[in-house]
Write a protein that holds these residues in place. Structure first.
Motif, PDB file in Angstrom:
ATOM      1  N   HIS A   1       0.863  -1.172   0.000  1.00 15.41           N
ATOM      2  CA  HIS A   1       0.000   0.000   0.000  1.00 15.41           C
ATOM      3  C   HIS A   1       0.908   1.231   0.000  1.00 15.41           C
ATOM      4  CE1 HIS A   1      -3.872  -2.091   1.262  1.00 15.41           C
ATOM      5  NE2 HIS A   1      -2.974  -3.054   1.153  1.00 15.41           N
ATOM      6  N   THR A   2       0.527   2.247  -0.737  1.00 16.33           N
ATOM      7  CA  THR A   2       1.354   3.448  -0.898  1.00 16.33           C
ATOM      8  C   THR A   2       1.818   4.017   0.441  1.00 16.33           C
ATOM      9  OG1 THR A   2       0.145   3.960  -2.921  1.00 16.33           O
ATOM     10  CG2 THR A   2       1.425   5.744  -1.954  1.00 16.33           C
ATOM     11  N   GLU A   3       0.906   4.082   1.404  1.00 12.79           N
ATOM     12  CA  GLU A   3       1.235   4.705   2.691  1.00 12.79           C
ATOM     13  C   GLU A   3       2.226   3.897   3.520  1.00 12.79           C
ATOM     14  OE1 GLU A   3      -2.426   2.155   3.411  1.00 12.79           O
ATOM     15  OE2 GLU A   3      -1.826   3.557   1.862  1.00 12.79           O
ATOM     16  N   GLU A   4       2.391   2.607   3.240  1.00 13.30           N
ATOM     17  CA  GLU A   4       3.299   1.794   4.045  1.00 13.30           C
ATOM     18  C   GLU A   4       4.700   1.653   3.432  1.00 13.30           C
ATOM     19  OE1 GLU A   4       2.199  -2.388   4.483  1.00 13.30           O
ATOM     20  OE2 GLU A   4       1.486  -2.412   2.425  1.00 13.30           O
ATOM     21  N   ILE A   5       4.871   2.135   2.216  1.00 13.06           N
ATOM     22  CA  ILE A   5       6.156   1.957   1.525  1.00 13.06           C
ATOM     23  C   ILE A   5       7.337   2.499   2.334  1.00 13.06           C
ATOM     24  CG2 ILE A   5       7.512   2.597  -0.521  1.00 13.06           C
ATOM     25  CD1 ILE A   5       4.909   2.274  -2.169  1.00 13.06           C
ATOM     26  N   PRO A   6       7.281   3.727   2.879  1.00 15.69           N
ATOM     27  CA  PRO A   6       8.453   4.221   3.629  1.00 15.69           C
ATOM     28  C   PRO A   6       8.825   3.329   4.818  1.00 15.69           C
ATOM     29  CG  PRO A   6       6.958   6.025   3.128  1.00 15.69           C
ATOM     30  CD  PRO A   6       6.241   4.755   2.749  1.00 15.69           C
ATOM     31  N   ALA A   7       7.842   2.845   5.555  1.00 17.05           N
ATOM     32  CA  ALA A   7       8.130   1.989   6.713  1.00 17.05           C
ATOM     33  C   ALA A   7       8.650   0.620   6.279  1.00 17.05           C
ATOM     34  CB  ALA A   7       6.874   1.826   7.573  1.00 17.05           C
ATOM     35  N   VAL A   8       8.041   0.052   5.248  1.00 16.89           N
ATOM     36  CA  VAL A   8       8.461  -1.267   4.775  1.00 16.89           C
ATOM     37  C   VAL A   8       9.861  -1.196   4.181  1.00 16.89           C
ATOM     38  CG1 VAL A   8       7.957  -3.134   3.142  1.00 16.89           C
ATOM     39  CG2 VAL A   8       6.099  -2.084   4.438  1.00 16.89           C
TER      40      VAL A   8
ATOM     41  N   GLU B   1       5.506  -5.979  12.482  1.00 20.48           N
ATOM     42  CA  GLU B   1       5.552  -4.839  11.557  1.00 20.48           C
ATOM     43  C   GLU B   1       5.381  -5.271  10.101  1.00 20.48           C
ATOM     44  OE1 GLU B   1       8.646  -5.336  13.489  1.00 20.48           O
ATOM     45  OE2 GLU B   1       7.670  -4.377  15.170  1.00 20.48           O
ATOM     46  N   ARG B   2       4.914  -6.481   9.861  1.00 20.68           N
ATOM     47  CA  ARG B   2       4.826  -6.993   8.481  1.00 20.68           C
ATOM     48  C   ARG B   2       3.875  -6.131   7.646  1.00 20.68           C
ATOM     49  NH1 ARG B   2       1.592  -9.953  11.711  1.00 20.68           N
ATOM     50  NH2 ARG B   2      -0.393 -10.740  10.908  1.00 20.68           N
ATOM     51  N   PRO B   3       4.067  -6.159   6.328  1.00 18.69           N
ATOM     52  CA  PRO B   3       3.206  -5.373   5.436  1.00 18.69           C
ATOM     53  C   PRO B   3       1.727  -5.756   5.564  1.00 18.69           C
ATOM     54  CG  PRO B   3       5.184  -6.064   4.286  1.00 18.69           C
ATOM     55  CD  PRO B   3       5.177  -6.782   5.607  1.00 18.69           C
ATOM     56  N   ILE B   4       0.866  -4.834   5.202  1.00 19.80           N
ATOM     57  CA  ILE B   4      -0.591  -5.020   5.320  1.00 19.80           C
ATOM     58  C   ILE B   4      -1.058  -6.282   4.608  1.00 19.80           C
ATOM     59  CG2 ILE B   4      -2.833  -4.036   4.687  1.00 19.80           C
ATOM     60  CD1 ILE B   4      -1.454  -1.221   5.072  1.00 19.80           C
TER      61      ILE B   4
END
Length: 168
Positions: free
Chosen positions: A26-33, A65-68
């Protein structure tokens, strides 16, 4: 820990590249992932390729913290166990059988000295089928190659039956 979670964490074939070739982010999770996994980006889209570098012998190293999409994914094996169509022991046996078949196929590929480019077993199966289709039109496959294709088909049937995933 629930039986479903124990099955999931002991299995990991969705993380090791057997079932899935990549995970859409998901676009919003890219920086954290991006801080925990190498992310491939194009525009606003991001993915990471399997096998996941955060998955090891003891399971997912970043489970909390795994991706959505990783958190949302539920394979057919988990669904069957949740519906009590399979016992915990039967589910564990299925996982062991799939891992054993995958290892056998991997060894067979190496023994035939077949060079595949993908690191993901999932994508390797597509490469292998494409290579054999190409060769089959030119020459007959050897007995060893035919046996390998039969092993891949057996694995595919197991994945369809228990995981609702196919290499086709």
């Amino acid at each position: 820990m629930s039986e479903s979670m124990r099955i999931c964490l002991s299995c990991g074939i969705c993380c090791d590249g057997t079932l899935i070739g990549f995970v859409q982010l998901h676009t919003e999770e890219i920086p954290a992932v991006r801080k925990i996994i190498e992310v491939e980006e194009e525009g606003q889209q991001g993915i990471f390729l399997q096998p996941c570098k955060q998955f090891g012998c003891n399971g997912c190293k970043v489970y909390a913290e795994r991706p959505i999409e990783c958190g949302k994914y539920e394979c057919g094996l988990l669904k069957s166990a949740a519906k009590k169509e399979l016992t915990f022991e039967e589910a564990v046996d299925v996982v062991a059988a799939v891992k054993q078949k995958t290892a056998l196929i991997t060894e067979h590929i190496a023994s035939l000295d077949i060079k595949l480019h993908s690191k993901s077993f999932y994508f390797q199966m597509f490469e292998l089928k494409k290579l054999f289709r190409k060769n089959k039109s030119n020459i007959a496959l050897s007995l060893s190659q035919e046996k390998l294709l039969a092993e891949v088909e057996e694995l595919d049937e197991m994945l369809v039956k228990y995981y609702e995933v196919s290499f086709k």
